[in-house]
Every structure is written in structure tokens, then in C-alpha cells.
Write a protein that holds these residues in place. Sequence first.
Motif, PDB file in Angstrom:
ATOM      1  N   THR A  37       2.011  13.175  11.565  1.00 58.43           N
ATOM      2  CA  THR A  37       2.495  13.234  10.181  1.00 58.43           C
ATOM      3  C   THR A  37       2.798  11.834   9.674  1.00 58.43           C
ATOM      4  N   LEU A  38       3.532  11.072  10.492  1.00 59.36           N
ATOM      5  CA  LEU A  38       3.900   9.711  10.079  1.00 59.36           C
ATOM      6  C   LEU A  38       2.658   8.833   9.918  1.00 59.36           C
ATOM      7  N   ILE A  39       1.691   9.010  10.817  1.00 63.76           N
ATOM      8  CA  ILE A  39       0.455   8.218  10.733  1.00 63.76           C
ATOM      9  C   ILE A  39      -0.276   8.513   9.418  1.00 63.76           C
ATOM     10  N   LEU A  40      -0.400   9.801   9.099  1.00 63.50           N
ATOM     11  CA  LEU A  40      -1.135  10.155   7.869  1.00 63.50           C
ATOM     12  C   LEU A  40      -0.403   9.694   6.613  1.00 63.50           C
ATOM     13  N   LEU A  41       0.940   9.827   6.615  1.00 63.03           N
ATOM     14  CA  LEU A  41       1.711   9.376   5.452  1.00 63.03           C
ATOM     15  C   LEU A  41       1.504   7.881   5.243  1.00 63.03           C
ATOM     16  N   THR A  42       1.535   7.130   6.342  1.00 64.19           N
ATOM     17  CA  THR A  42       1.363   5.680   6.246  1.00 64.19           C
ATOM     18  C   THR A  42      -0.057   5.332   5.802  1.00 64.19           C
ATOM     19  N   SER A  43      -1.037   6.112   6.283  1.00 61.48           N
ATOM     20  CA  SER A  43      -2.415   5.843   5.867  1.00 61.48           C
ATOM     21  C   SER A  43      -2.588   6.107   4.367  1.00 61.48           C
ATOM     22  N   SER A  44      -1.851   7.088   3.852  1.00 59.07           N
ATOM     23  CA  SER A  44      -1.903   7.344   2.420  1.00 59.07           C
ATOM     24  C   SER A  44      -1.327   6.153   1.644  1.00 59.07           C
ATOM     25  N   LEU A  45      -0.268   5.570   2.214  1.00 62.42           N
ATOM     26  CA  LEU A  45       0.348   4.395   1.581  1.00 62.42           C
ATOM     27  C   LEU A  45      -0.651   3.244   1.505  1.00 62.42           C
ATOM     28  N   THR A  46      -1.305   2.930   2.631  1.00 61.77           N
ATOM     29  CA  THR A  46      -2.230   1.789   2.639  1.00 61.77           C
ATOM     30  C   THR A  46      -3.444   2.073   1.749  1.00 61.77           C
ATOM     31  N   MET A  47      -3.848   3.358   1.696  1.00 62.69           N
ATOM     32  CA  MET A  47      -4.968   3.731   0.816  1.00 62.69           C
ATOM     33  C   MET A  47      -4.623   3.423  -0.647  1.00 62.69           C
ATOM     34  N   ALA A  48      -3.437   3.879  -1.061  1.00 59.43           N
ATOM     35  CA  ALA A  48      -3.022   3.655  -2.444  1.00 59.43           C
ATOM     36  C   ALA A  48      -2.896   2.156  -2.734  1.00 59.43           C
ATOM     37  N   MET A  49      -2.363   1.409  -1.744  1.00 58.05           N
ATOM     38  CA  MET A  49      -2.175  -0.033  -1.946  1.00 58.05           C
ATOM     39  C   MET A  49      -3.512  -0.758  -2.039  1.00 58.05           C
ATOM     40  N   SER A  50      -4.510  -0.235  -1.336  1.00 64.21           N
ATOM     41  CA  SER A  50      -5.840  -0.849  -1.380  1.00 64.21           C
ATOM     42  C   SER A  50      -6.394  -0.824  -2.809  1.00 64.21           C
ATOM     43  N   ILE A  51      -6.113   0.289  -3.532  1.00 65.11           N
ATOM     44  CA  ILE A  51      -6.610   0.402  -4.917  1.00 65.11           C
ATOM     45  C   ILE A  51      -5.849  -0.557  -5.838  1.00 65.11           C
ATOM     46  N   THR A  52      -4.522  -0.624  -5.655  1.00 65.52           N
ATOM     47  CA  THR A  52      -3.754  -1.583  -6.448  1.00 65.52           C
ATOM     48  C   THR A  52      -4.275  -2.998  -6.221  1.00 65.52           C
ATOM     49  N   ALA A  53      -4.574  -3.323  -4.963  1.00 67.00           N
ATOM     50  CA  ALA A  53      -5.025  -4.677  -4.616  1.00 67.00           C
ATOM     51  C   ALA A  53      -6.329  -5.037  -5.327  1.00 67.00           C
ATOM     52  N   ILE A  54      -7.320  -4.124  -5.282  1.00 75.03           N
ATOM     53  CA  ILE A  54      -8.607  -4.473  -5.901  1.00 75.03           C
ATOM     54  C   ILE A  54      -8.453  -4.575  -7.415  1.00 75.03           C
ATOM     55  N   ARG A  55      -7.568  -3.768  -7.992  1.00 78.57           N
ATOM     56  CA  ARG A  55      -7.381  -3.854  -9.434  1.00 78.57           C
ATOM     57  C   ARG A  55      -6.687  -5.146  -9.832  1.00 78.57           C
ATOM     58  N   ARG A  56      -5.940  -5.716  -8.874  1.00 76.84           N
ATOM     59  CA  ARG A  56      -5.319  -7.019  -9.128  1.00 76.84           C
ATOM     60  C   ARG A  56      -6.213  -8.159  -8.666  1.00 76.84           C
ATOM     61  N   GLU A  57      -7.459  -7.814  -8.391  1.00 79.45           N
ATOM     62  CA  GLU A  57      -8.494  -8.780  -8.042  1.00 79.45           C
ATOM     63  C   GLU A  57      -8.260  -9.479  -6.719  1.00 79.45           C
TER      64      GLU A  57
END
Lengths: 208, 95
Positions: free
Chosen positions: A69-89
Motif C-alpha cells: 500500500t505504501l509503495i503504491l501511494l508513494t508511486s502515485s506521488l512521484t507519478m503526479a510530480m513527474s507531470i508537474t516537473a515536465i510542465r515546469r520544463e
Amino acid sequence: MNQLVESVVHEHVHRDDVGAKIGMWLFLFTELILFGGMFLAYAVYRYQYGDFFALASKKLDVFFGLINTLILLTSSLTMAMSITAIRRESKKLSMLFLALTIFFALLFMVNKYFEWSAKFSSGIFPGSTELLNQPKGIIIYFGLYFVMTGLHALHVLIGMVILLVMFFYLKSDVINSDYYIMLENSGLYWHLVDIIWIFLFPLFYLIH
Amino acid sequence: MGHGKNHIVNYSTYIFVWLTLVTLTSLTVTVASLDLGFLSVLVALGIASLKALLVLLVFMHLRFDDRMFRIFVLISFITLLIFLVLTFFDYANIR
């Protein structure tokens, strides 16, 4: 000449990001109904064999479930952050977050491997004589357990492949700060896999 | 919408949501060790629904996207709920 053609073609590229997102959500609804049918089967059988479900669920290792559960929750966090990162170039950061997401997905599968291995070696797997000698409620519980967590694990595997493709798209600038709908849609899929697990964890591991 | 500068969610927002999700997870594990009887199913499902809602609204961007997406998702969950409830009309009288 070639360059001219390319620039003309580029200006006429048909792109509909909102449409792509609607399509992704429609697909996710079919996934919801797919798993929903199984949750329905679970609910009905739990209603009929509540005592056996309670007995059988004590045989699952909460520790494995909790870690995953903790692994998947954390993977969701990094997934969401990956999108923020590319949008911030910041392409590098986006790739790093996506790589982490894929790593967590792998970790989930490794964990699942050890969990299922332990179950198999204690004689609990679909159709095993050990299991078939148990009361009907216990057989049904483990049937649901293997099918539902198995189908979920298959989704994690497919997700890993999709995210890996996205990683190379990021690397080769196919996905960039202007065009990132593919990464967003992959993220939506990944979060859905997380949501399914959010329900599987208490239903199979916690409620006795 | 895709071309426009719609809301970019901050890292800190995501980290805050993640922390909440982890807290709710430890809460549900702790509560499960108590013997609440029938309530334990409701509490576990309640916490799971809250977690799912957080993922949907923030990680899946529903909070920031067009309202149409929220209506979409709401309808699909209501459909699923109808399946569940109507099925139990059949089973409630059997036992």
C-alpha cells in the motif's frame, strides 16, 4: 523544401488534448466496471460466508499488504510530480520522478512475488488439494483473493510497460512541456491502479 | 485547456496529500486491530473511500479540471453503487 513542408504540416497537426483525456476516462470507467463486478462478487460472498472470510483473511500477512500500500501511494506521488516537473520544463526531474515510479512498481511486484511464493509453499493456490479440503467459504475467499489481486498485479505490470514507454518519449522530447497529454493519461491509469489497491487492501487483509 | 495554462499543482500540495494518505493508511491498520464487529467493515470502507477521493481530486486532477470530468466520474460511481444496492435487494431476503 522539406523544411517548408514540415512546418506547414506541423501547423496543421490535429490535436485535441481534452478529447484524449475524455477517451482515457471512458476507458477507466470500463476498468471500474471490470473490477466493480468482482467487488460485487466479493460483497455477495462475504455476506453469505462472513465467518469463513474472517477466518481466511487472518491467513494473509498484513505486513505485505501494508508495505505494498505504501509503495503504491508513494508511486502515485512521484507519478503526479513527474507531470508537474515536465510542465515546469524540467525534463531531467520529470524523468527522475517517472523512473522512481517505475522502480516502485517493480518493488510492488517483487513484494507480490514473495507474498505469493509464501502462500504457494504453504499449499494455498488455486486448485491445490490443501485448499480444496477447506470449507466452501474459504475456497471462495482465496479464489477471489487470487483473481482480484492477480488482475490488479497484471495492471501493475501493464502500467510498468506504459510508463517505460513514456520514459523514452520524455527522453526523446516527444513528450514536452507543451505536449504532455500522454504522460497525463498514463498517470490517470496509474492512479486508478492505486485506487483499486486502496480498496483491495482493507477488504482482503484488514477486515476479519 | 491542454494548450492553456491550466493549474499546475505544486509539489508541496502533492506531498501534503501523500502524507494524508499515509496517515489514513496507518489509521485504518490501527482501527482494524480493534474489534468493532460490524462497524469495522464500514470504518475500513469509509477510510478507503476518503483515500480514493483524495487520489481522484488531487493526483488525478479532477479538482482542477473541467467540471465535466467530475460529473463523469460521479455518474460512473453512482452506476456502480446502483449495481451493488440492487444486487443486495436479491440477497437480503435469502438468509
